[in-house]
Scaffold this motif. Structure first.
Motif, PDB file in Angstrom:
ATOM      1  N   ASN A  70      -3.185  29.444  28.366  1.00  0.00           N
ATOM      2  CA  ASN A  70      -3.886  30.423  28.547  1.00  0.00           C
ATOM      3  C   ASN A  70      -4.253  30.263  30.099  1.00  0.00           C
ATOM      4  N   GLU A  71      -4.694  31.284  31.150  1.00  0.00           N
ATOM      5  CA  GLU A  71      -4.072  30.689  32.883  1.00  0.00           C
ATOM      6  C   GLU A  71      -4.194  29.616  32.998  1.00  0.00           C
ATOM      7  N   GLU A  72      -5.780  29.432  32.803  1.00  0.00           N
ATOM      8  CA  GLU A  72      -6.151  28.234  32.968  1.00  0.00           C
ATOM      9  C   GLU A  72      -5.795  26.588  32.922  1.00  0.00           C
ATOM     10  N   MET A  73      -5.239  26.837  31.579  1.00  0.00           N
ATOM     11  CA  MET A  73      -4.719  25.574  31.001  1.00  0.00           C
ATOM     12  C   MET A  73      -3.140  25.344  32.437  1.00  0.00           C
ATOM     13  N   ALA A  74      -2.103  26.334  32.173  1.00  0.00           N
ATOM     14  CA  ALA A  74      -1.037  26.446  32.759  1.00  0.00           C
ATOM     15  C   ALA A  74      -1.486  25.860  34.334  1.00  0.00           C
ATOM     16  N   ALA A  75      -2.874  26.396  35.250  1.00  0.00           N
ATOM     17  CA  ALA A  75      -2.871  26.729  36.309  1.00  0.00           C
ATOM     18  C   ALA A  75      -2.956  24.520  36.606  1.00  0.00           C
ATOM     19  N   ASP A  76      -3.583  24.015  35.666  1.00  0.00           N
ATOM     20  CA  ASP A  76      -3.949  22.440  36.007  1.00  0.00           C
ATOM     21  C   ASP A  76      -2.848  22.287  35.189  1.00  0.00           C
ATOM     22  N   LEU A  77      -2.262  22.245  34.602  1.00  0.00           N
ATOM     23  CA  LEU A  77      -1.099  21.469  34.007  1.00  0.00           C
ATOM     24  C   LEU A  77       0.454  21.702  35.442  1.00  0.00           C
ATOM     25  N   ARG A  78      -0.382  22.791  35.805  1.00  0.00           N
ATOM     26  CA  ARG A  78       0.856  22.344  36.650  1.00  0.00           C
ATOM     27  C   ARG A  78       0.597  22.400  38.083  1.00  0.00           C
ATOM     28  N   SER A  79      -0.749  22.391  38.509  1.00  0.00           N
ATOM     29  CA  SER A  79      -0.734  21.004  39.900  1.00  0.00           C
ATOM     30  C   SER A  79      -1.066  19.767  40.164  1.00  0.00           C
ATOM     31  N   CYS A  80      -1.362  19.366  38.255  1.00  0.00           N
ATOM     32  CA  CYS A  80      -1.245  18.397  37.766  1.00  0.00           C
ATOM     33  C   CYS A  80      -2.835  17.852  37.991  1.00  0.00           C
ATOM     34  N   ARG A  81      -3.347  18.155  37.896  1.00  0.00           N
ATOM     35  CA  ARG A  81      -5.174  18.654  38.446  1.00  0.00           C
ATOM     36  C   ARG A  81      -5.517  17.015  37.745  1.00  0.00           C
ATOM     37  N   TYR A  82      -5.230  16.307  36.128  1.00  0.00           N
ATOM     38  CA  TYR A  82      -5.569  15.423  36.213  1.00  0.00           C
ATOM     39  C   TYR A  82      -4.559  14.383  35.743  1.00  0.00           C
ATOM     40  N   GLY A  83      -3.630  14.776  36.255  1.00  0.00           N
ATOM     41  CA  GLY A  83      -2.459  13.323  36.438  1.00  0.00           C
ATOM     42  C   GLY A  83      -0.898  14.623  35.480  1.00  0.00           C
ATOM     43  N   ARG A  84       0.208  13.258  36.372  1.00  0.00           N
ATOM     44  CA  ARG A  84       1.384  13.631  36.350  1.00  0.00           C
ATOM     45  C   ARG A  84       1.924  13.389  34.969  1.00  0.00           C
ATOM     46  N   HIS A  85       2.062  13.597  34.402  1.00  0.00           N
ATOM     47  CA  HIS A  85       2.801  13.072  32.937  1.00  0.00           C
ATOM     48  C   HIS A  85       4.375  14.255  32.554  1.00  0.00           C
ATOM     49  N   ALA A  86       5.291  13.734  31.608  1.00  0.00           N
ATOM     50  CA  ALA A  86       6.269  14.771  31.347  1.00  0.00           C
ATOM     51  C   ALA A  86       5.330  15.904  30.097  1.00  0.00           C
ATOM     52  N   SER A  87       5.100  15.396  29.669  1.00  0.00           N
ATOM     53  CA  SER A  87       4.030  16.418  28.650  1.00  0.00           C
ATOM     54  C   SER A  87       3.445  17.128  29.099  1.00  0.00           C
ATOM     55  N   ASN A  88       3.135  17.122  30.104  1.00  0.00           N
ATOM     56  CA  ASN A  88       1.969  18.701  31.252  1.00  0.00           C
ATOM     57  C   ASN A  88       3.648  19.905  31.116  1.00  0.00           C
TER      58      ASN A  88
END
Length: 358
Positions: free
Chosen positions: A89-107
């Motif tokens: 959903n939008e909430e997940m996409a926002a956290d993945l896009r901002s790399c809030r919890y870390g940067r990784h290719a799987s994001n």
């Protein structure tokens, strides 16, 4: 139902199309250095490039997004969540896009899947068992430093998929099983699977536990502190000592395990010592997981790329067979595991989780 699975890596992409649980085709694409450089420093450009590449892979095989019933991507670094399929959903996409919890290719897996979903008319889009799955018990999170609790980062996708398959072969539901699963590859993680939940596991991303082909695993904290403040090394250099240029590769200069075993058979004493140490450390971690399960273990499962080595598996089996039967399930099939997770939701076997921000 046609289900499209995507698994982005740091230098490429793996994708597959399934009809229900039957694979129609799969493809692995390696990006050129020019393509990588073109996106460097711009996550927006990289996301668009990877999305476009995914659609091109579909077209190459004569398929289009309009044919798809669902899309599933490899999950990235998010807040700690439980296992299973999660709606993107939008909430997940926002956290993945901002790399809030870390940067990784799987994001990019979730981000690409969401884009494809929108392109196909809002078909279901999921991630399944990302590395941030956290089902550890409360007591397992406690460390000796209150501000540094133990974190769950492990090969959740492959570990859970393999546990599910072994349970099926035993004629049991996963909720009836107690397994120890050791994923052995570039990183090594060993999980205690108790009735479908991973109640304890070592952190395989720069954390603790056994060394691996290229990761250090547990080292003496005081010595590491001394290195960090010696003035000799930069932060990046220390990071590489922990992940990337550590483990077996640091000791004997090779990540090719087949060649390493050949060296042992040719009389290489140092190679034998290091592989013996690798097996010893993995076996010790398996022993710890047996304690987590009060010694009640239905099977010890060895999986991942290194489980293809009978030499390594035999070394580990010799040390842990007293715990339970040792079952080798070599390799990993993450694309199929992604599809299986999505299919369980689409077929009504399980319900998908809904992501919310912390």
């Amino acid at each position: 139902m046609k289900i499209f699975a995507i698994n982005p890596g740091s230098t490429g992409m793996k994708a597959a199309l399934y009809e229900d649980l039957e694979m129609l085709w799969s493809e692995s694409v390696a990006y050129s250095q020019e393509e990588i450089d073109r996106c460097k420093g711009s996550p927006e450009k990289e996301e668009l490039f990877r999305f476009t590449n995914s659609v091109e892979i579909l077209k190459k095989h004569g398929n289009g997004v309009s044919e798809l019933s669902a899309v599933v991507g490899r999950g990235g670094l998010l807040r700690p969540i439980s296992g299973g399929a999660w709606i993107i959903n939008e909430e997940m996409a926002a956290d993945l896009r901002s790399c809030r919890y870390g940067r990784h290719a799987s994001n990019f897996g979730g981000l690409i899947a969401k884009r494809i979903s929108e392109e196909a008319g809002s078909i279901p889009a999921f991630i399944v068992d990302p590395v941030c799955v956290d089902e550890m018990s409360e007591v397992a999170h406690v460390s000796g430093m209150p501000n540094l609790p133990k974190r769950s980062v492990f090969h959740a996708l492959n570990q859970k998929a393999v546990a599910y398959k072994v349970a099926q072969k035993m004629g049991k539901h996963i909720d009836q099983c107690r397994f120890i699963v050791a994923h052995m590859g570039g990183g090594v993680t060993v999980g205690a699977h108790c009735e479908g939940k991973v109640i304890d596991v070592n952190n395989g991303l720069g954390g603790y536990g056994p060394m691996s082909l290229e990761r250090a695993g547990t080292v003496h904290a005081w010595d590491l502190i001394d290195l960090c403040f010696s003035g000799t090394y930069s932060r990046k250099e220390i990071e590489r000592m922990v992940v990337g240029e550590a483990g077996v590769a640091a000791h004997i200069g090779s990540r090719d395990f087949r060649k390493i075993v050949e060296r042992i058979h040719s009389g290489d004493v140092k190679a034998k010592l290091i592989v013996d140490a690798l097996a010893y450390q993995i076996a010790a971690e398996i022993g710890s997981r047996a304690v987590n399960l009060y010694g009640k273990v239905d099977a010890v499962i060895l999986t991942g790329g290194l489980a293809n080595s009978a030499y390594l598996c035999d070394l580990i089996r010799d040390r842990v067979s007293w715990i339970s039967e040792v079952i080798c399930v070599p390799g990993e099939d993450e694309l199929r595991a992604l599809v299986e997770g999505a299919y369980k939701v689409l077929s009504g076997e399980e319900e998908a989780h809904v992501y919310e921000k912390e």
